[in-house]
Design a protein around this motif. Structure first.
Motif, PDB file in Angstrom:
ATOM      1  N   ALA A   1     -42.176  64.474  36.708  1.00  0.00           N
ATOM      2  CA  ALA A   1     -43.026  65.514  36.129  1.00  0.00           C
ATOM      3  C   ALA A   1     -42.978  65.494  34.599  1.00  0.00           C
ATOM      4  CB  ALA A   1     -42.585  66.881  36.642  1.00  0.00           C
ATOM      5  N   MET A   2     -41.823  65.137  34.055  1.00  0.00           N
ATOM      6  CA  MET A   2     -41.653  65.175  32.604  1.00  0.00           C
ATOM      7  C   MET A   2     -41.830  63.811  31.948  1.00  0.00           C
ATOM      8  SD  MET A   2     -41.117  68.304  31.942  1.00  0.00           S
ATOM      9  CE  MET A   2     -40.534  68.267  30.257  1.00  0.00           C
ATOM     10  N   LYS A   3     -42.158  62.830  32.749  1.00  0.00           N
ATOM     11  CA  LYS A   3     -42.205  61.457  32.266  1.00  0.00           C
ATOM     12  C   LYS A   3     -43.063  61.322  31.003  1.00  0.00           C
ATOM     13  CE  LYS A   3     -43.193  56.732  33.784  1.00  0.00           C
ATOM     14  NZ  LYS A   3     -43.725  55.884  34.875  1.00  0.00           N
ATOM     15  N   GLY A   4     -42.476  60.712  30.012  1.00  0.00           N
ATOM     16  CA  GLY A   4     -43.201  60.424  28.780  1.00  0.00           C
ATOM     17  C   GLY A   4     -43.332  61.579  27.816  1.00  0.00           C
ATOM     18  N   SER A   5     -42.907  62.720  28.212  1.00  0.00           N
ATOM     19  CA  SER A   5     -43.162  63.883  27.364  1.00  0.00           C
ATOM     20  C   SER A   5     -42.183  64.008  26.192  1.00  0.00           C
ATOM     21  CB  SER A   5     -43.116  65.158  28.202  1.00  0.00           C
ATOM     22  OG  SER A   5     -41.848  65.332  28.795  1.00  0.00           O
ATOM     23  N   HIS A   6     -40.920  63.708  26.444  1.00  0.00           N
ATOM     24  CA  HIS A   6     -39.943  63.883  25.372  1.00  0.00           C
ATOM     25  C   HIS A   6     -40.130  62.875  24.240  1.00  0.00           C
ATOM     26  CE1 HIS A   6     -37.751  66.421  28.279  1.00  0.00           C
ATOM     27  NE2 HIS A   6     -37.141  66.931  27.223  1.00  0.00           N
ATOM     28  N   HIS A   7     -40.693  61.732  24.585  1.00  0.00           N
ATOM     29  CA  HIS A   7     -40.818  60.684  23.574  1.00  0.00           C
ATOM     30  C   HIS A   7     -42.267  60.367  23.261  1.00  0.00           C
ATOM     31  CE1 HIS A   7     -36.566  60.189  24.232  1.00  0.00           C
ATOM     32  NE2 HIS A   7     -36.779  60.024  25.524  1.00  0.00           N
ATOM     33  N   GLY A   8     -43.169  61.159  23.774  1.00  0.00           N
ATOM     34  CA  GLY A   8     -44.581  60.895  23.558  1.00  0.00           C
ATOM     35  C   GLY A   8     -45.056  61.398  22.206  1.00  0.00           C
TER      36      GLY A   8
ATOM     37  N   THR B   1     -50.487  69.967  19.209  1.00  0.00           N
ATOM     38  CA  THR B   1     -50.252  70.702  20.459  1.00  0.00           C
ATOM     39  C   THR B   1     -51.594  71.201  20.979  1.00  0.00           C
ATOM     40  OG1 THR B   1     -49.703  72.621  19.100  1.00  0.00           O
ATOM     41  CG2 THR B   1     -47.871  71.396  20.063  1.00  0.00           C
ATOM     42  N   ASP B   2     -52.473  70.237  21.207  1.00  0.00           N
ATOM     43  CA  ASP B   2     -53.811  70.596  21.670  1.00  0.00           C
ATOM     44  C   ASP B   2     -53.934  70.583  23.191  1.00  0.00           C
ATOM     45  OD1 ASP B   2     -53.718  67.916  22.237  1.00  0.00           O
ATOM     46  OD2 ASP B   2     -55.256  67.325  20.786  1.00  0.00           O
ATOM     47  N   GLY B   3     -52.838  70.263  23.868  1.00  0.00           N
ATOM     48  CA  GLY B   3     -52.844  70.328  25.321  1.00  0.00           C
ATOM     49  C   GLY B   3     -53.505  69.149  26.001  1.00  0.00           C
ATOM     50  N   THR B   4     -53.902  68.141  25.245  1.00  0.00           N
ATOM     51  CA  THR B   4     -54.626  67.022  25.857  1.00  0.00           C
ATOM     52  C   THR B   4     -53.710  66.099  26.656  1.00  0.00           C
ATOM     53  OG1 THR B   4     -54.402  65.824  23.763  1.00  0.00           O
ATOM     54  CG2 THR B   4     -56.480  67.015  24.161  1.00  0.00           C
ATOM     55  N   THR B   5     -52.454  66.093  26.329  1.00  0.00           N
ATOM     56  CA  THR B   5     -51.462  65.345  27.113  1.00  0.00           C
ATOM     57  C   THR B   5     -50.257  66.243  27.289  1.00  0.00           C
ATOM     58  OG1 THR B   5     -50.269  64.434  25.206  1.00  0.00           O
ATOM     59  CG2 THR B   5     -52.207  63.197  26.000  1.00  0.00           C
ATOM     60  N   LEU B   6     -49.370  65.830  28.168  1.00  0.00           N
ATOM     61  CA  LEU B   6     -48.177  66.649  28.350  1.00  0.00           C
ATOM     62  C   LEU B   6     -47.364  66.713  27.056  1.00  0.00           C
ATOM     63  CD1 LEU B   6     -46.294  68.289  30.095  1.00  0.00           C
ATOM     64  CD2 LEU B   6     -45.274  66.170  30.935  1.00  0.00           C
ATOM     65  N   ALA B   7     -47.243  65.576  26.400  1.00  0.00           N
ATOM     66  CA  ALA B   7     -46.479  65.562  25.157  1.00  0.00           C
ATOM     67  C   ALA B   7     -47.126  66.434  24.095  1.00  0.00           C
ATOM     68  CB  ALA B   7     -46.327  64.136  24.647  1.00  0.00           C
ATOM     69  N   LYS B   8     -48.414  66.553  24.159  1.00  0.00           N
ATOM     70  CA  LYS B   8     -49.130  67.368  23.171  1.00  0.00           C
ATOM     71  C   LYS B   8     -49.371  68.791  23.670  1.00  0.00           C
ATOM     72  CE  LYS B   8     -51.499  63.671  20.672  1.00  0.00           C
ATOM     73  NZ  LYS B   8     -52.787  63.081  20.271  1.00  0.00           N
ATOM     74  N   SER B   9     -48.698  69.132  24.740  1.00  0.00           N
ATOM     75  CA  SER B   9     -48.825  70.504  25.244  1.00  0.00           C
ATOM     76  C   SER B   9     -47.746  71.378  24.622  1.00  0.00           C
ATOM     77  CB  SER B   9     -48.689  70.532  26.769  1.00  0.00           C
ATOM     78  OG  SER B   9     -49.756  69.827  27.372  1.00  0.00           O
TER      79      SER B   9
ATOM     80  N   VAL C   1     -51.104  73.622  28.039  1.00  0.00           N
ATOM     81  CA  VAL C   1     -51.057  74.848  27.247  1.00  0.00           C
ATOM     82  C   VAL C   1     -51.119  74.500  25.759  1.00  0.00           C
ATOM     83  CG1 VAL C   1     -49.698  76.889  26.645  1.00  0.00           C
ATOM     84  CG2 VAL C   1     -49.771  76.069  29.017  1.00  0.00           C
ATOM     85  N   VAL C   2     -51.861  75.324  25.038  1.00  0.00           N
ATOM     86  CA  VAL C   2     -52.058  75.118  23.606  1.00  0.00           C
ATOM     87  C   VAL C   2     -51.258  76.165  22.843  1.00  0.00           C
ATOM     88  CG1 VAL C   2     -53.814  75.212  21.782  1.00  0.00           C
ATOM     89  CG2 VAL C   2     -54.319  74.083  23.951  1.00  0.00           C
ATOM     90  N   GLY C   3     -50.817  75.815  21.677  1.00  0.00           N
ATOM     91  CA  GLY C   3     -50.105  76.787  20.853  1.00  0.00           C
ATOM     92  C   GLY C   3     -49.576  76.138  19.609  1.00  0.00           C
TER      93      GLY C   3
END
Lengths: 310, 397
Positions: A139-146, A151-159, A166-168
């Protein structure tokens, strides 16, 4: 690589490995402050749990507080009503998610919450990461190092905070002792129909498990008088709400645009919107129902918006 | 000099400390927000007494279940996130059931949802000293012979002040009480009456307590009965040999300690009220020709001769008095018709069993000599007072 170094595990590794993705610990393990440690405003890994008692104070915003925006799971160990009963924090299933909307928010979620299924940090039964898998690591794959350049929500890393979609605007120290000029800026929308949903708001994220408290038909109503406390609805410009003009880190509001950290807000506009986390902290606090303040004992947070009810 | 500065700073510090300690907002100063006798629902006992959660359910759920009451009109989420539906508008007349009105869940009597059962007695008892302990709750009062019809009240308030009230949303009680600021005016539990506390708000000014301001000091408007034109004379507080006065059972008798109920009630009753089951004459408390003699209109000498005044009222002052509505009427309901009190001017046990037969009632303040050449010659005690254009609001005599 082998969950072994010299034939044994290092002391700062988790003790129940080996772990998926060759990590040295699980979510809780990495995000738990070790003995004598706490968040200090500069720690790279945000601590949402700690071995030692963290300092929350009255609202989690004071000058000696060392919890972050989401609060801490610490108090869940002994007081079940103070946080989400996340697997790895607590040992027993606590309760079904109140207001669970089935798969109406997210088709990856079950139609009904499986009996005894504990909340997880990520995945199908969690908050972070993708929901199309139960495996937390997948579920978290690629997110910590992406690429998290936005933080436009377009990818998990950018969420926002790796909450998928989610955007913020993320505060650089994750609201360690926040101020009106240094805080997260939460995405929210103003709705005129309770059936409306926008998947990039922070309240929508909460709604995936507590959706009946956020949307639906005759769950909230479309306007005042509300059936349940509204979220993703702006504060009115009139009456007692008109006094909320300075962003409060005690009872924060969300905004439709999150490009800037708002110091002042205007009730009646889309920069002053009630969210779930206007009242709650997602991980936990030392107070009943994950409230940001001790609402069993006082109304100090309620009156931030309901200014005539002091 | 430094010593003087230190003393000065110390005094300033003490002053601010004192002011912060003394400060409380309108809700925490209210009866419902009080931490000793405020709201305290049995099913939400985890919350400190007086807190919002006793009346408002943010999610209609705590721990996945709705706290009681959660059946009938209290089931599910309710407007204003209240514990129950504010008011059942399909109920057009009494007797009322508990779930007809959200307030009744606590203002109910022994089976109240308030953790500690409490009494709300009649005006006659609370402010008039009557020994009768019935009714003992607000709901009980509304279920007596005569009562303010709740549906008609909220409909009337909605018509009159649409910016404040909505018939399908608001509680009829809110027409007279703002639940977030209403105070415990009878001074309980200490038993002392405090005129600076008021439980009422005029429907025309919902966000202001009415009767708490005496027009002195920082209160430019006098909301007490002494501000009403003409002279107010408090009736006696009940005693076998009365010497003290309503509402405080003390020596004050000029209305300086009583909310101006004339102005309060006339917000609605200045008009003829034709609403639902209610049909009421407009009350004219002015000096006009059609005005009432219990109001500002002067009573002539012939009036005294037909019903001499009983102490503390005096014939010599006949014509200068203007009464408070509560001198004669209960606010919620009464076992007598027209919400007439069962105790008036220290006369208790007043029971009106036949329509218009008010001899027992009127003689609390008037000497009425029946038969022969008396002031009411040709009239019997059992006769109706309100027939033949005699005694009634808006009638000549």
């Amino acid at each position: 690589m082998h969950y072994s170094q010299g034939g044994e595990q290092l002391s700062d590794w988790g003790s129940s490995g080996p772990y998926n993705a060759l990590t040295t610990n699980d979510c809780v393990g990495c995000h738990t402050a070790a003995t004598t440690e706490q968040n200090d405003g500069s720690n790279k890994t945000p601590y949402v749990m700690s071995v030692d008692l963290p300092i929350y104070n009255a609202t989690g915003t004071e000058s000696t507080t060392n919890t972050l925006a989401g609060g801490s799971f610490y108090w869940m160990k002994t007081a079940k009503t103070t946080g989400h009963d996340v697997d790895g924090i607590t040992t027993a299933f606590d309760m079904l998610p109140p207001g669970y909307p089935g798969s109406t928010y997210d088709s990856n979620r079950d139609g009904s919450w499986p009996t005894g299924q504990k909340v997880t940090c990520a995945g199908k039964y969690g908050c972070h990461g993708k929901t199309n898998t139960q495996n937390l690591y997948v579920a978290m794959k690629g997110s910590h190092h992406g690429d998290d350049s936005s933080t436009d929500g377009t990818t998990l890393a950018k969420s926002y905070r790796l909450l998928d979609g989610v955007v913020g605007k993320e505060d650089s120290d994750r609201e360690y002792r926040p101020t009106k000029t240094a805080h997260n800026q939460y995405k929210a929308i103003h709705r005129t129909l309770e059936t409306t949903k926008d998947s990039d708001t922070i309240s929508y994220l909460c709604g995936q498990c507590h959706g009946n408290f956020h949307s639906g038909i005759n769950n909230l109503g479309d306007n005042s008088p509300w059936l349940r406390h509204p979220t993703d609805v702006r504060l009115p410009s009139s009456g007692e709400y008109s006094a909320y003009t300075t962003y409060s880190v005690v009872a924060p509001v969300g905004s439709n645009t999150v490009t800037d950290v708002l110091e002042t807000v205007t009730p009646g506009t889309t920069d002053c919107i009630v969210t779930c986390i206007s009242c709650h902290r997602a991980h936990g606090t030392e107070y009943y129902k994950l409230m940001r303040w001790d609402n069993k004992a006082n109304m100090s947070g309620c009156v931030v918006c309901h200014t005539s009810k002091s | 000099v430094n010593k003087v500065k230190k003393i000065f700073l110390g005094l300033i510090t003490i002053m601010f400390l004192g002011s912060s300690l003394a400060y409380a907002g309108p809700y925490t100063d209210s009866a419902h927000g009080n931490t000793t006798y405020g709201v305290d629902r049995t099913s939400t006992s985890q919350y400190t007494q007086g807190l919002c959660a006793h009346c408002h359910e943010q999610h209609a759920s705590i721990g996945g279940a709705e706290p009681a009451p959660n059946t009938l009109d209290a089931a599910g989420p309710d407007k204003f996130c209240l514990l129950a539906n504010n008011f059942d508008t399909t109920v057009t007349a009494g007797p009322y059931a508990q779930d007809d009105n959200a307030c009744f869940y606590c203002h109910y009597g022994l089976d109240t949802y308030q953790a500690t059962a409490f009494d709300n007695y009649s005006y006659s008892r609370t402010f008039g000293g009557n020994s009768d302990t019935t009714p003992a709750s607000i709901m009980e009062a509304f279920n007596l012979t005569s009562y303010h019809n709740l549906k008609d009240v909220i409909d009337w308030a909605t018509d009159g002040w649409p910016g404040t009230f909505t018939a399908t949303n608001n509680n009829p009680c809110s027409a007279c009480h703002n639940v977030h600021i209403a105070q415990r005016s009878c001074g309980k539990p200490t038993g002392s009456y405090d005129p600076a506390k008021s439980a009422i708000s005029r429907p025309s000014n919902h966000n202001n307590l009415w009767g708490d301001d005496d027009g002195l000091g920082d209160n430019p408007i006098n909301e007490r009965m002494d501000a009403y034109p003409n002279t107010y004379q408090s009736p006696y507080y009940y005693a076998v040999t009365p010497t003290k006065y309503e509402p405080a059972n003390d020596a004050t008798s000029n209305g300086t300690n009583l909310p101006n109920y004339a102005a309060f009630c006339l917000d609605c009753h200045v008009n003829a009220v034709e609403k639902g089951t209610t049909s009421l004459t407009a009350i004219d408390w002015t000096t006009s020709m059609t005005g009432d003699k219990h109001g500002q209109k002067a009573a002539g000498s012939e009036d005294s001769s037909h019903g001499e005044l009983i102490a503390p009222y005096v014939n010599a002052s006949s014509g200068i008095y203007a009464l408070s509505c509560t001198d004669c009427h209960e606010p919620h309901g009464s076992s007598n018709e027209w919400l007439l009190r069962t105790e008036v001017n220290a006369k208790s046990g007043i029971s009106i069993t036949t329509t218009g037969v008010w001899y027992e009632f009127c003689t609390a303040c008037h000497s009425v000599v029946l038969g022969g050449s008396g002031s009411h010659g040709g009239v019997e005690q059992s006769d109706s007072c309100s027939v033949s254009l005699c005694h009634k609001h808006g009638y000549e005599f």
